[in-house]
Design a protein around this motif. Sequence first.
Motif, PDB file in Angstrom:
ATOM      1  N   ARG A  42     -21.090  68.442  -3.198  1.00  8.32           N
ATOM      2  CA  ARG A  42     -21.747  69.543  -3.904  1.00  8.32           C
ATOM      3  C   ARG A  42     -20.818  70.747  -3.966  1.00  8.32           C
ATOM      4  O   ARG A  42     -20.712  71.406  -4.978  1.00  8.32           O
ATOM      5  CB  ARG A  42     -23.056  69.909  -3.200  1.00  8.32           C
ATOM      6  N   ARG A  43     -20.116  70.989  -2.844  1.00 13.75           N
ATOM      7  CA  ARG A  43     -19.166  72.097  -2.838  1.00 13.75           C
ATOM      8  C   ARG A  43     -18.109  71.891  -3.915  1.00 13.75           C
ATOM      9  O   ARG A  43     -17.754  72.796  -4.647  1.00 13.75           O
ATOM     10  CB  ARG A  43     -18.502  72.222  -1.464  1.00 13.75           C
TER      11      ARG A  43
ATOM     12  N   ASP B  61     -19.594  72.396  -7.366  1.00 11.29           N
ATOM     13  CA  ASP B  61     -19.767  73.812  -7.676  1.00 11.29           C
ATOM     14  C   ASP B  61     -18.487  74.395  -8.229  1.00 11.29           C
ATOM     15  O   ASP B  61     -18.479  75.153  -9.184  1.00 11.29           O
ATOM     16  CB  ASP B  61     -20.172  74.582  -6.408  1.00 11.29           C
TER      17      ASP B  61
ATOM     18  N   GLU C  23     -17.850  75.833 -12.004  1.00 13.09           N
ATOM     19  CA  GLU C  23     -17.341  77.183 -12.212  1.00 13.09           C
ATOM     20  C   GLU C  23     -16.186  77.151 -13.215  1.00 13.09           C
ATOM     21  O   GLU C  23     -16.126  77.939 -14.156  1.00 13.09           O
ATOM     22  CB  GLU C  23     -16.852  77.736 -10.871  1.00 13.09           C
TER      23      GLU C  23
ATOM     24  N   GLN D 173     -26.998  81.302 -13.286  1.00 10.91           N
ATOM     25  CA  GLN D 173     -26.299  81.342 -12.006  1.00 10.91           C
ATOM     26  C   GLN D 173     -26.593  82.648 -11.290  1.00 10.91           C
ATOM     27  O   GLN D 173     -26.644  83.708 -11.910  1.00 10.91           O
ATOM     28  CB  GLN D 173     -24.784  81.248 -12.247  1.00 10.91           C
TER      29      GLN D 173
END
Lengths: 292, 96
Positions: free
Chosen positions: A67-68, A71, A75, B93
């Motif tokens: 998940r990290r 993410d 981004e 977000q």
Amino acid sequence: MFRAHWWAAVAAVTRQVGDLEVAEDAVQDACAAALAQWPVEGVPASPRGWLIGTARHKALDRLRRERRRADKEAEAMREEWGGVAGSGLAMGRGGGAGLAGPAPVSATGWAAGTDDELALIFTCCHPALDPAAGVGLTLRCVCGLATAEIAAAFLVPEPTMAQRLVRAKRKIRQAGIAFRVPAREDLPARLSAVLRVVYLVFTEGHLAAGGDTLIRGDLCDMSEGPAAGLVILDTVGGDTRLARWPQLHIARAELLRRLGRRAEAVAAYEAAIALEPPAPERAYLARRMHEW
Amino acid sequence: MGAATGAMARAGVLLDCAPLQPPAAATTVRVRDGETLLTDGPAAEIKEHFGGYTLVECADLDEALKWAATLPAARVAKVEVRPVVQVVAPAEQPAG
């Protein structure tokens, strides 16, 4: 020793973490840990509970790591897409979620989470998967066979089989195949898919044995095929909701016949007949029962 | 709206649907090295063509497959079922 707990462990962890691939890898890791730990510290009171707990921990760990990473990727993607992201994109809650979280309790389905092992086999035998891949996946996730053994059974190189299994697991996740026992009205169709896979598991066992006799007679073990099929059938058939389908008993009877377990085979034929299949089928079964 | 999509709408799963103009109406756009290239015709050079889409919100594949089987296109052609990838929009977000 681990094979006896494999199915239950993979099933329980899959429900807990919502991803078959992660769950299976985690159970594999937990077995490796057990091999190192148990001889030194002794076998825990509940080996199955220990394996599930350890595997669950490892699976959640991996999902957190991924998940990290996701993410960070998201981004980067947002930067690339700038302000337009989302504006033209449709979103569905099923999209890409795969085995997201615990399966919901649908109005027509049964309560989820009570039948992890059944759910696992219905997932591995989902008609949206290529049947051959379903067989491989069942041998891996349900029977606990190593990829190398499955590859040998299919007479393909191990990397080919590994790739096939990865693809099947990815399809389950990406296509959103649910981890649950199907709703009652879908059972006949879904059960026939399961039986087809069980039948293929059984014939693959035979084929492998046949292939081995040609190449290495010392490895020939005909009993693996029907016995493996029987283990699956007995778990599926042990469920009272499924036990009323005559096909299940017919498949059992045929496997027991191959194993030479005559009395049990006759009992299975009788169970099938008692469920009143169509007349021609009933007549065939009554005849078959006495053919030895 | 057809009978199948009407039922989807009543069940609350239909997000959007539309047939498309025939492939002859298609123009394919590519941008290479900053230059926009236009080609007459569809992007995929195959016999089958993309005839339209139906976007439904379902809990899992089984539910989506069931709805797909109700579409008239499933009887005369084929319906491909594929989940949409969830892309989180920047606005959703949390800041920072």
